[in-house]
Design an enzyme around this catalytic site. Structure first.
Site, mmCIF file in Angstrom:
data_model
loop_
_atom_site.group_PDB
_atom_site.id
_atom_site.type_symbol
_atom_site.label_atom_id
_atom_site.label_comp_id
_atom_site.label_asym_id
_atom_site.label_seq_id
_atom_site.Cartn_x
_atom_site.Cartn_y
_atom_site.Cartn_z
ATOM 1 N N GLU A 22 0.860 -1.192 0.000
ATOM 2 C CA GLU A 22 0.000 0.000 0.000
ATOM 3 C C GLU A 22 0.894 1.239 0.000
ATOM 4 O OE1 GLU A 22 -2.614 2.466 3.250
ATOM 5 O OE2 GLU A 22 -2.677 0.270 3.366
ATOM 6 N N THR B 233 -4.303 5.966 2.445
ATOM 7 C CA THR B 233 -4.506 7.296 3.018
ATOM 8 C C THR B 233 -5.304 8.176 2.056
ATOM 9 O OG1 THR B 233 -2.246 6.999 3.885
ATOM 10 C CG2 THR B 233 -3.399 8.982 4.532
ATOM 11 N N LYS C 237 -11.030 -2.077 7.316
ATOM 12 C CA LYS C 237 -9.759 -1.947 8.026
ATOM 13 C C LYS C 237 -10.033 -1.614 9.482
ATOM 14 C CE LYS C 237 -6.904 1.730 7.548
ATOM 15 N NZ LYS C 237 -5.766 2.579 7.102
#
Length: 214
Positions: free
Chosen positions: A47, A76, A136
Protein backbone atom coordinates in the site's frame (compact mmCIF):
# COMPACT_ATOMS: atom_id res chain seq x y z
CA UNK A 1 -36.85 -3.81 -0.04
CA UNK A 2 -33.45 -5.49 -0.06
CA UNK A 3 -31.00 -6.16 -2.87
CA UNK A 4 -27.63 -7.77 -3.23
CA UNK A 5 -24.75 -5.50 -2.28
CA UNK A 6 -22.34 -4.63 -5.10
CA UNK A 7 -18.84 -5.49 -3.97
CA UNK A 8 -15.47 -5.50 -5.75
CA UNK A 9 -13.26 -8.16 -4.16
CA UNK A 10 -9.67 -7.62 -3.12
CA UNK A 11 -7.10 -8.76 -5.70
CA UNK A 12 -6.50 -12.50 -5.39
CA UNK A 13 -2.75 -12.05 -4.99
CA UNK A 14 -3.32 -9.93 -1.88
CA UNK A 15 -5.81 -12.42 -0.45
CA UNK A 16 -3.46 -15.34 -1.10
CA UNK A 17 -0.52 -13.64 0.62
CA UNK A 18 -2.62 -12.47 3.62
CA UNK A 19 -0.17 -9.58 4.07
CA UNK A 20 -0.21 -5.90 3.03
CA UNK A 21 2.87 -3.77 3.67
CA UNK A 22 2.11 -0.08 4.22
CA UNK A 23 4.94 1.93 2.64
CA UNK A 24 5.05 5.43 4.10
CA UNK A 25 8.17 7.05 2.63
CA UNK A 26 9.65 10.53 2.93
CA UNK A 27 9.39 10.94 -0.85
CA UNK A 28 8.16 8.73 -3.68
CA UNK A 29 11.65 8.30 -5.15
CA UNK A 30 12.52 6.28 -2.04
CA UNK A 31 9.97 3.56 -2.83
CA UNK A 32 12.09 1.68 -5.38
CA UNK A 33 14.98 0.54 -3.20
CA UNK A 34 12.67 -0.66 -0.44
CA UNK A 35 10.21 -2.34 -2.82
CA UNK A 36 13.08 -4.18 -4.49
CA UNK A 37 13.89 -5.82 -1.17
CA UNK A 38 10.28 -6.42 -0.12
CA UNK A 39 9.26 -8.08 -3.36
CA UNK A 40 12.42 -10.16 -3.51
CA UNK A 41 11.61 -11.34 0.02
CA UNK A 42 8.16 -12.52 -1.09
CA UNK A 43 5.90 -9.54 -0.36
CA UNK A 44 3.04 -9.52 -2.87
CA UNK A 45 0.95 -6.52 -1.81
CA UNK A 46 2.13 -2.99 -0.98
CA UNK A 47 0.00 0.00 0.00
CA UNK A 48 1.59 3.25 -1.20
CA UNK A 49 0.44 6.12 0.99
CA UNK A 50 -0.66 9.55 -0.17
CA UNK A 51 1.17 11.11 2.78
CA UNK A 52 4.28 10.36 0.68
CA UNK A 53 4.80 13.32 -1.71
CA UNK A 54 4.84 12.31 -5.36
CA UNK A 55 3.02 8.98 -5.02
CA UNK A 56 0.62 9.63 -7.90
CA UNK A 57 3.45 10.61 -10.25
CA UNK A 58 5.54 7.59 -9.22
CA UNK A 59 2.81 4.95 -9.44
CA UNK A 60 2.97 4.32 -13.22
CA UNK A 61 6.72 3.67 -12.95
CA UNK A 62 6.21 1.35 -9.99
CA UNK A 63 3.44 -0.52 -11.77
CA UNK A 64 5.70 -1.06 -14.78
CA UNK A 65 8.49 -2.24 -12.49
CA UNK A 66 6.58 -4.48 -10.08
CA UNK A 67 3.01 -4.86 -11.32
CA UNK A 68 3.58 -8.34 -12.75
CA UNK A 69 4.50 -9.77 -9.34
CA UNK A 70 2.82 -7.56 -6.73
CA UNK A 71 -0.41 -5.64 -6.13
CA UNK A 72 0.19 -1.93 -5.60
CA UNK A 73 -2.63 -0.24 -3.72
CA UNK A 74 -3.02 3.42 -2.81
CA UNK A 75 -3.75 4.30 0.81
CA UNK A 76 -4.51 7.30 3.02
CA UNK A 77 -7.20 8.30 0.52
CA UNK A 78 -9.20 11.09 2.18
CA UNK A 79 -10.94 12.89 -0.69
CA UNK A 80 -13.06 11.99 -3.70
CA UNK A 81 -10.53 13.75 -5.93
CA UNK A 82 -7.64 11.65 -4.65
CA UNK A 83 -9.74 8.52 -4.97
CA UNK A 84 -10.41 9.29 -8.62
CA UNK A 85 -6.71 10.03 -9.23
CA UNK A 86 -5.72 6.73 -7.63
CA UNK A 87 -8.13 4.86 -9.87
CA UNK A 88 -6.82 6.67 -12.95
CA UNK A 89 -3.22 5.92 -11.92
CA UNK A 90 -4.00 2.20 -11.84
CA UNK A 91 -4.16 1.39 -8.12
CA UNK A 92 -4.77 -2.32 -7.50
CA UNK A 93 -6.96 -1.41 -4.54
CA UNK A 94 -7.76 1.62 -2.37
CA UNK A 95 -7.42 2.13 1.38
CA UNK A 96 -8.86 4.98 3.43
CA UNK A 97 -8.46 5.54 7.18
CA UNK A 98 -12.06 6.73 7.48
CA UNK A 99 -15.59 5.41 7.16
CA UNK A 100 -17.20 6.85 4.02
CA UNK A 101 -20.00 5.08 2.20
CA UNK A 102 -19.61 7.70 -0.56
CA UNK A 103 -16.02 6.54 -1.12
CA UNK A 104 -17.19 2.93 -1.21
CA UNK A 105 -19.77 3.76 -3.86
CA UNK A 106 -17.26 5.78 -5.91
CA UNK A 107 -14.67 3.00 -5.85
CA UNK A 108 -17.22 0.30 -6.61
CA UNK A 109 -18.56 2.29 -9.55
CA UNK A 110 -14.97 2.47 -10.84
CA UNK A 111 -14.50 -1.28 -10.41
CA UNK A 112 -11.72 -1.02 -7.82
CA UNK A 113 -11.69 -2.74 -4.42
CA UNK A 114 -11.73 -0.42 -1.41
CA UNK A 115 -10.87 -1.03 2.25
CA UNK A 116 -12.28 1.74 4.49
CA UNK A 117 -11.05 2.21 8.04
CA UNK A 118 -13.14 2.11 11.18
CA UNK A 119 -13.08 0.90 14.76
CA UNK A 120 -16.61 0.75 16.13
CA UNK A 121 -19.15 -1.88 15.06
CA UNK A 122 -21.29 0.89 13.58
CA UNK A 123 -18.46 2.21 11.40
CA UNK A 124 -17.30 -1.20 10.23
CA UNK A 125 -20.81 -2.41 9.45
CA UNK A 126 -21.62 0.79 7.56
CA UNK A 127 -18.67 0.27 5.21
CA UNK A 128 -19.23 -3.46 4.83
CA UNK A 129 -22.93 -3.14 4.09
CA UNK A 130 -22.17 -0.38 1.55
CA UNK A 131 -20.03 -2.81 -0.47
CA UNK A 132 -16.45 -2.50 0.80
CA UNK A 133 -14.07 -5.27 -0.27
CA UNK A 134 -12.99 -5.50 3.38
CA UNK A 135 -12.93 -3.22 6.39
CA UNK A 136 -9.76 -1.95 8.03
CA UNK A 137 -9.86 -2.28 11.81
CA UNK A 138 -7.84 0.80 12.73
CA UNK A 139 -6.01 1.36 14.99
CA UNK A 140 -5.87 -2.38 15.58
CA UNK A 141 -3.34 -2.07 18.38
CA UNK A 142 -5.97 -0.44 20.57
CA UNK A 143 -8.28 -3.47 20.54
CA UNK A 144 -6.43 -6.72 19.79
CA UNK A 145 -7.40 -9.91 17.91
CA UNK A 146 -10.16 -10.81 20.34
CA UNK A 147 -12.10 -7.83 19.02
CA UNK A 148 -12.51 -9.49 15.62
CA UNK A 149 -13.85 -12.64 17.27
CA UNK A 150 -16.43 -10.48 19.07
CA UNK A 151 -17.40 -8.75 15.82
CA UNK A 152 -17.92 -12.10 14.13
CA UNK A 153 -20.87 -12.73 16.44
CA UNK A 154 -23.22 -10.15 14.89
CA UNK A 155 -21.28 -9.90 11.59
CA UNK A 156 -20.24 -13.46 10.62
CA UNK A 157 -19.47 -12.54 7.02
CA UNK A 158 -17.33 -9.48 7.78
CA UNK A 159 -14.02 -9.45 5.87
CA UNK A 160 -11.49 -7.58 7.99
CA UNK A 161 -7.90 -6.34 7.70
CA UNK A 162 -6.38 -5.09 10.98
CA UNK A 163 -3.97 -2.18 10.65
CA UNK A 164 -1.89 -0.12 13.07
CA UNK A 165 0.68 -1.59 15.42
CA UNK A 166 0.48 -5.16 14.05
CA UNK A 167 3.77 -6.88 14.86
CA UNK A 168 4.89 -10.44 14.02
CA UNK A 169 3.07 -12.09 16.92
CA UNK A 170 0.03 -9.90 16.31
CA UNK A 171 -0.08 -10.88 12.64
CA UNK A 172 -0.31 -14.55 13.59
CA UNK A 173 -2.97 -13.87 16.22
CA UNK A 174 -5.14 -11.67 13.97
CA UNK A 175 -5.04 -14.23 11.16
CA UNK A 176 -5.97 -16.98 13.62
CA UNK A 177 -8.89 -14.79 14.71
CA UNK A 178 -10.18 -14.73 11.13
CA UNK A 179 -8.63 -11.68 9.45
CA UNK A 180 -8.39 -12.07 5.66
CA UNK A 181 -5.01 -10.30 5.78
CA UNK A 182 -2.96 -8.07 8.06
CA UNK A 183 -1.73 -4.57 7.23
CA UNK A 184 1.78 -3.98 8.55
CA UNK A 185 3.97 -0.88 8.59
CA UNK A 186 6.59 0.04 11.18
CA UNK A 187 7.14 -3.40 12.73
CA UNK A 188 8.22 -4.69 9.30
CA UNK A 189 9.72 -1.62 7.65
CA UNK A 190 11.57 -0.25 10.67
CA UNK A 191 14.06 2.41 9.52
CA UNK A 192 14.21 1.21 5.91
CA UNK A 193 13.09 4.58 4.53
CA UNK A 194 15.70 6.38 6.62
CA UNK A 195 18.76 4.56 5.34
CA UNK A 196 18.36 1.49 7.52
CA UNK A 197 19.93 -1.92 6.98
CA UNK A 198 18.32 -3.54 3.93
CA UNK A 199 19.53 -7.00 4.89
CA UNK A 200 17.66 -6.64 8.18
CA UNK A 201 14.63 -5.43 6.21
CA UNK A 202 14.75 -8.56 4.06
CA UNK A 203 14.92 -10.75 7.18
CA UNK A 204 11.91 -9.01 8.74
CA UNK A 205 9.93 -9.23 5.50
CA UNK A 206 10.66 -12.92 5.12
CA UNK A 207 9.60 -13.55 8.70
CA UNK A 208 6.23 -11.86 8.09
CA UNK A 209 5.76 -13.73 4.80
CA UNK A 210 6.32 -17.04 6.60
CA UNK A 211 3.93 -16.18 9.44
CA UNK A 212 1.21 -15.02 7.05
CA UNK A 213 1.53 -17.87 4.55
CA UNK A 214 -1.69 -19.91 4.41
Amino acid sequence: MTGEVRRVALPQRTVDSRLVVVARAHRAEDYDTVLDVLIDAGIRSVELTLTTPGTFDRLPHLRAQYGDVADLGVGTVTSATDLARAVDAGASYLVTPITSTAFVEQATDAGVAIVPGGLTPTELFASWSAGAAAVKIFPAGQVGPGYLKDLRGPFPDLVAVPSGGVDLAGASAWLAAGAVAVSVGGPLLGDAFSGGDLVALRDRAQAFVEVCAP
